[in-house]
Every structure is written in C-alpha cells, then in structure tokens.
Design a protein around this motif. Structure first.
Motif, PDB file in Angstrom:
ATOM      1  N   THR A  61       0.861  -1.183   0.000  1.00 50.21           N
ATOM      2  CA  THR A  61       0.000   0.000   0.000  1.00 50.21           C
ATOM      3  C   THR A  61       0.890   1.223   0.000  1.00 50.21           C
ATOM      4  O   THR A  61       1.828   1.313   0.792  1.00 50.21           O
ATOM      5  CB  THR A  61      -0.906   0.008   1.245  1.00 50.21           C
ATOM      6  OG1 THR A  61      -1.700  -1.175   1.246  1.00 50.21           O
ATOM      7  CG2 THR A  61      -1.817   1.232   1.249  1.00 50.21           C
ATOM      8  N   ARG A  62       0.609   2.146  -0.895  1.00 47.49           N
ATOM      9  CA  ARG A  62       1.353   3.395  -0.966  1.00 47.49           C
ATOM     10  C   ARG A  62       0.383   4.551  -0.768  1.00 47.49           C
ATOM     11  O   ARG A  62      -0.630   4.642  -1.441  1.00 47.49           O
ATOM     12  CB  ARG A  62       2.049   3.549  -2.319  1.00 47.49           C
ATOM     13  CG  ARG A  62       3.121   2.523  -2.556  1.00 47.49           C
ATOM     14  CD  ARG A  62       3.761   2.724  -3.895  1.00 47.49           C
ATOM     15  NE  ARG A  62       4.750   1.690  -4.140  1.00 47.49           N
ATOM     16  CZ  ARG A  62       5.565   1.665  -5.168  1.00 47.49           C
ATOM     17  NH1 ARG A  62       5.510   2.638  -6.058  1.00 47.49           N
ATOM     18  NH2 ARG A  62       6.424   0.703  -5.313  1.00 47.49           N
ATOM     19  N   GLU A  63       0.738   5.440   0.161  1.00 49.39           N
ATOM     20  CA  GLU A  63      -0.050   6.643   0.406  1.00 49.39           C
ATOM     21  C   GLU A  63       0.800   7.844   0.032  1.00 49.39           C
ATOM     22  O   GLU A  63       1.933   7.969   0.488  1.00 49.39           O
ATOM     23  CB  GLU A  63      -0.462   6.741   1.868  1.00 49.39           C
ATOM     24  CG  GLU A  63      -1.416   5.645   2.288  1.00 49.39           C
ATOM     25  CD  GLU A  63      -1.792   5.787   3.737  1.00 49.39           C
ATOM     26  OE1 GLU A  63      -2.826   6.440   4.001  1.00 49.39           O
ATOM     27  OE2 GLU A  63      -1.049   5.268   4.592  1.00 49.39           O
ATOM     28  N   TYR A  64       0.254   8.699  -0.827  1.00 52.67           N
ATOM     29  CA  TYR A  64       0.960   9.886  -1.319  1.00 52.67           C
ATOM     30  C   TYR A  64       0.280  11.134  -0.766  1.00 52.67           C
ATOM     31  O   TYR A  64      -0.935  11.274  -0.870  1.00 52.67           O
ATOM     32  CB  TYR A  64       0.911   9.951  -2.846  1.00 52.67           C
ATOM     33  CG  TYR A  64       1.469   8.737  -3.547  1.00 52.67           C
ATOM     34  CD1 TYR A  64       2.795   8.711  -3.956  1.00 52.67           C
ATOM     35  CD2 TYR A  64       0.671   7.630  -3.815  1.00 52.67           C
ATOM     36  CE1 TYR A  64       3.318   7.611  -4.624  1.00 52.67           C
ATOM     37  CE2 TYR A  64       1.184   6.521  -4.474  1.00 52.67           C
ATOM     38  CZ  TYR A  64       2.507   6.520  -4.870  1.00 52.67           C
ATOM     39  OH  TYR A  64       3.019   5.427  -5.523  1.00 52.67           O
ATOM     40  N   TYR A  65       1.087  12.019  -0.190  1.00 50.70           N
ATOM     41  CA  TYR A  65       0.597  13.308   0.314  1.00 50.70           C
ATOM     42  C   TYR A  65       1.378  14.416  -0.394  1.00 50.70           C
ATOM     43  O   TYR A  65       2.602  14.323  -0.513  1.00 50.70           O
ATOM     44  CB  TYR A  65       0.840  13.440   1.818  1.00 50.70           C
ATOM     45  CG  TYR A  65       0.091  12.436   2.657  1.00 50.70           C
ATOM     46  CD1 TYR A  65      -1.138  12.768   3.223  1.00 50.70           C
ATOM     47  CD2 TYR A  65       0.601  11.170   2.902  1.00 50.70           C
ATOM     48  CE1 TYR A  65      -1.823  11.855   4.012  1.00 50.70           C
ATOM     49  CE2 TYR A  65      -0.071  10.253   3.686  1.00 50.70           C
ATOM     50  CZ  TYR A  65      -1.286  10.599   4.236  1.00 50.70           C
ATOM     51  OH  TYR A  65      -1.967   9.700   5.018  1.00 50.70           O
ATOM     52  N   LYS A  83       7.882  24.348  -5.472  1.00 57.58           N
ATOM     53  CA  LYS A  83       6.472  24.719  -5.474  1.00 57.58           C
ATOM     54  C   LYS A  83       5.646  23.904  -4.489  1.00 57.58           C
ATOM     55  O   LYS A  83       4.597  24.339  -4.051  1.00 57.58           O
ATOM     56  CB  LYS A  83       5.906  24.568  -6.878  1.00 57.58           C
ATOM     57  CG  LYS A  83       6.513  25.562  -7.843  1.00 57.58           C
ATOM     58  CD  LYS A  83       5.797  25.527  -9.171  1.00 57.58           C
ATOM     59  CE  LYS A  83       6.216  26.663 -10.034  1.00 57.58           C
ATOM     60  NZ  LYS A  83       7.292  26.517 -10.887  1.00 57.58           N
ATOM     61  N   SER A  84       6.104  22.709  -4.175  1.00 56.16           N
ATOM     62  CA  SER A  84       5.353  21.876  -3.241  1.00 56.16           C
ATOM     63  C   SER A  84       6.281  20.831  -2.652  1.00 56.16           C
ATOM     64  O   SER A  84       7.398  20.622  -3.136  1.00 56.16           O
ATOM     65  CB  SER A  84       4.162  21.215  -3.928  1.00 56.16           C
ATOM     66  OG  SER A  84       4.587  20.262  -4.871  1.00 56.16           O
ATOM     67  N   ILE A  85       5.785  20.179  -1.590  1.00 53.99           N
ATOM     68  CA  ILE A  85       6.513  19.071  -0.987  1.00 53.99           C
ATOM     69  C   ILE A  85       5.549  17.897  -0.897  1.00 53.99           C
ATOM     70  O   ILE A  85       4.337  18.070  -0.923  1.00 53.99           O
ATOM     71  CB  ILE A  85       7.069  19.424   0.401  1.00 53.99           C
ATOM     72  CG1 ILE A  85       5.956  19.905   1.333  1.00 53.99           C
ATOM     73  CG2 ILE A  85       8.192  20.445   0.297  1.00 53.99           C
ATOM     74  CD1 ILE A  85       6.401  20.112   2.769  1.00 53.99           C
ATOM     75  N   GLY A  86       6.112  16.723  -0.781  1.00 50.53           N
ATOM     76  CA  GLY A  86       5.272  15.541  -0.695  1.00 50.53           C
ATOM     77  C   GLY A  86       5.911  14.467   0.156  1.00 50.53           C
ATOM     78  O   GLY A  86       7.085  14.561   0.514  1.00 50.53           O
ATOM     79  N   MET A  87       5.113  13.471   0.481  1.00 53.65           N
ATOM     80  CA  MET A  87       5.574  12.346   1.276  1.00 53.65           C
ATOM     81  C   MET A  87       4.930  11.084   0.736  1.00 53.65           C
ATOM     82  O   MET A  87       3.761  11.082   0.344  1.00 53.65           O
ATOM     83  CB  MET A  87       5.176  12.548   2.734  1.00 53.65           C
ATOM     84  CG  MET A  87       5.520  11.363   3.613  1.00 53.65           C
ATOM     85  SD  MET A  87       5.077  11.590   5.356  1.00 53.65           S
ATOM     86  CE  MET A  87       3.288  11.496   5.290  1.00 53.65           C
ATOM     87  N   LEU A  88       5.689  10.011   0.724  1.00 53.51           N
ATOM     88  CA  LEU A  88       5.204   8.697   0.331  1.00 53.51           C
ATOM     89  C   LEU A  88       5.367   7.766   1.511  1.00 53.51           C
ATOM     90  O   LEU A  88       6.448   7.673   2.095  1.00 53.51           O
ATOM     91  CB  LEU A  88       5.998   8.158  -0.867  1.00 53.51           C
ATOM     92  CG  LEU A  88       5.888   6.684  -1.180  1.00 53.51           C
ATOM     93  CD1 LEU A  88       4.456   6.318  -1.559  1.00 53.51           C
ATOM     94  CD2 LEU A  88       6.842   6.300  -2.282  1.00 53.51           C
ATOM     95  N   CYS A  89       4.287   7.065   1.892  1.00 58.47           N
ATOM     96  CA  CYS A  89       4.320   6.076   2.948  1.00 58.47           C
ATOM     97  C   CYS A  89       4.006   4.717   2.334  1.00 58.47           C
ATOM     98  O   CYS A  89       2.976   4.566   1.683  1.00 58.47           O
ATOM     99  CB  CYS A  89       3.282   6.387   4.022  1.00 58.47           C
ATOM    100  SG  CYS A  89       3.532   7.933   4.866  1.00 58.47           S
ATOM    101  N   LYS A  90       4.912   3.763   2.540  1.00 58.00           N
ATOM    102  CA  LYS A  90       4.704   2.417   2.004  1.00 58.00           C
ATOM    103  C   LYS A  90       4.521   1.422   3.145  1.00 58.00           C
ATOM    104  O   LYS A  90       5.253   1.452   4.120  1.00 58.00           O
ATOM    105  CB  LYS A  90       5.893   1.956   1.163  1.00 58.00           C
ATOM    106  CG  LYS A  90       6.077   2.731  -0.106  1.00 58.00           C
ATOM    107  CD  LYS A  90       7.086   2.096  -1.038  1.00 58.00           C
ATOM    108  CE  LYS A  90       8.492   2.108  -0.479  1.00 58.00           C
ATOM    109  NZ  LYS A  90       9.486   1.627  -1.459  1.00 58.00           N
ATOM    110  N   THR A  91       3.520   0.550   2.997  1.00 59.41           N
ATOM    111  CA  THR A  91       3.329  -0.554   3.940  1.00 59.41           C
ATOM    112  C   THR A  91       3.069  -1.820   3.174  1.00 59.41           C
ATOM    113  O   THR A  91       2.625  -1.797   2.039  1.00 59.41           O
ATOM    114  CB  THR A  91       2.159  -0.275   4.911  1.00 59.41           C
ATOM    115  OG1 THR A  91       0.989   0.038   4.167  1.00 59.41           O
ATOM    116  CG2 THR A  91       2.474   0.833   5.869  1.00 59.41           C
TER     117      THR A  91
END
Length: 91
Positions: A61-65, A83-91
C-alpha cells in the motif's frame, strides 16, 4: 522544430527525493508531515492518493501526500523554484 524551442518551452517539473544527507530540509519536512491533523487536511483538500499493488504474493500500500503550503520552510530559499513538498508512505 527541435532545437529551436525557446527557454520557456523547455521548462519542466521535477520530483526530487529528499534524503537524510540534506539534514535541515529532511528534518523540516519530516516534522511537517508528522502532524496527523495536517495529513487529514491534505486528504480533504485533494492532495492525497492511495494505491495498492501485489508484488510476489505481498500487497504493498502506498499513500501519497502533497502540499503547496511551503512558506514556513526555512530551507526554501536554497531550492530555487520549489512549489510543493510531498511524502510517500509504504506498507
């Protein structure tokens, strides 16, 4: 006409990974995305996506913010055009 494109036509957007060797930037972004209320706000404002994929009998599962509210960043001036920042969380 290849080769005759103006500077404006050659512009592109890029995604760069921030790693721990960029200590201050990494710390700032990690602390920012550590706020659970902020993550909920990002979800509500459409800056969130989730995917699920199967790899070798496992489900990942990947969650992108992604957020473009970056005026608070002290390190912003060192990253021209950010212009922006992001984060990826993998489980």
């Amino acid at each position: 006409m290849r080769g005759n494109r103006s500077k404006e036509q050659k512009r592109a957007d890029y995604t760069l990974a921030v790693k721990e060797n960029q200590k201050n930037l990494y710390r700032e972004i990690s602390e920012y995305f550590g706020d659970g209320e902020l993550l909920e706000e990002i979800k509500e404002n459409g800056g969130y996506k989730i995917t699920k994929e199967k790899f070798h009998s496992q489900i990942e599962t990947r969650e992108y913010y992604q957020c473009n509210k970056i005026g608070w960043m002290q390190e912003k001036s060192r990253w021209k055009g950010i212009k922006s920042i992001g984060m990826l969380c993998k489980t």
